[in-house]
Design a protein around this motif. Structure first.
Motif, PDB file in Angstrom:
ATOM      1  N   ARG A  87      57.398  40.820  -6.664  1.00 14.85           N
ATOM      2  CA  ARG A  87      56.254  41.724  -6.491  1.00 14.85           C
ATOM      3  C   ARG A  87      55.521  41.919  -7.820  1.00 14.85           C
ATOM      4  NH1 ARG A  87      52.325  43.161  -3.758  1.00 14.85           N
ATOM      5  NH2 ARG A  87      51.942  45.345  -3.463  1.00 14.85           N
ATOM      6  N   LEU A  88      56.259  42.094  -8.883  1.00 17.29           N
ATOM      7  CA  LEU A  88      55.630  42.261 -10.190  1.00 17.29           C
ATOM      8  C   LEU A  88      54.931  40.985 -10.645  1.00 17.29           C
ATOM      9  CD1 LEU A  88      58.362  44.346 -12.045  1.00 17.29           C
ATOM     10  CD2 LEU A  88      56.173  45.154 -11.147  1.00 17.29           C
ATOM     11  N   ALA A  89      55.555  39.843 -10.397  1.00 21.27           N
ATOM     12  CA  ALA A  89      54.918  38.562 -10.757  1.00 21.27           C
ATOM     13  C   ALA A  89      53.615  38.390  -9.983  1.00 21.27           C
ATOM     14  CB  ALA A  89      55.861  37.400 -10.483  1.00 21.27           C
ATOM     15  N   GLN A  90      53.605  38.753  -8.718  1.00 17.20           N
ATOM     16  CA  GLN A  90      52.376  38.663  -7.921  1.00 17.20           C
ATOM     17  C   GLN A  90      51.309  39.607  -8.465  1.00 17.20           C
ATOM     18  OE1 GLN A  90      54.085  39.535  -4.081  1.00 17.20           O
ATOM     19  NE2 GLN A  90      54.303  37.375  -3.580  1.00 17.20           N
ATOM     20  N   ALA A  91      51.716  40.779  -8.901  1.00 17.17           N
ATOM     21  CA  ALA A  91      50.758  41.730  -9.476  1.00 17.17           C
ATOM     22  C   ALA A  91      50.179  41.203 -10.790  1.00 17.17           C
ATOM     23  CB  ALA A  91      51.433  43.076  -9.704  1.00 17.17           C
ATOM     24  N   ILE A  92      51.002  40.550 -11.582  1.00 15.56           N
ATOM     25  CA  ILE A  92      50.519  39.946 -12.832  1.00 15.56           C
ATOM     26  C   ILE A  92      49.476  38.886 -12.510  1.00 15.56           C
ATOM     27  CG2 ILE A  92      51.181  38.460 -14.773  1.00 15.56           C
ATOM     28  CD1 ILE A  92      53.870  40.053 -14.809  1.00 15.56           C
TER      29      ILE A  92
END
Length: 95
Positions: A87-92
């Motif tokens: 989820r964090l990688a997608q947000a980045i």
């Protein structure tokens, strides 16, 4: 190789749709606790290629810059602590 490239290209085009509201959280990482948000933003921005590889490989590829960005986001943002690495990688990527 071309399948990976195609997956990555499709991912980059779709990332803003997938990232949802967390994208704005990632972009403001550290604003409440750090006097140097530009340095924080730089770490997150430099992690985009690693984040793309991580998402495209379904978590199989973990680059050092992504790891640093994940660590920073989780240190600075309470909502990031509960979010998965994916989820964090997608947000980045959505930035």
């Amino acid at each position: 190789m071309s399948k990976t490239f195609l997956s990555l290209a499709l991912l980059l085009m779709a990332a803003p749709v997938c990232a949802g509201s967390f994208a704005s959280s990632a972009s403001s990482a550290g604003s409440a606790t750090s006097g140097s948000t530009s340095g924080d933003d730089k770490v997150v921005l430099q992690a985009r290629a690693d984040a793309a590889a991580f998402v495209a490989s379904d978590g199989g590829i973990r680059g050092a810059r992504l790891q640093a960005a994940l660590r920073l986001l989780r240190e600075r943002r309470a909502d990031a602590r509960a979010a998965s690495d994916m989820r964090l990688a997608q947000a980045i990527l959505a930035r």
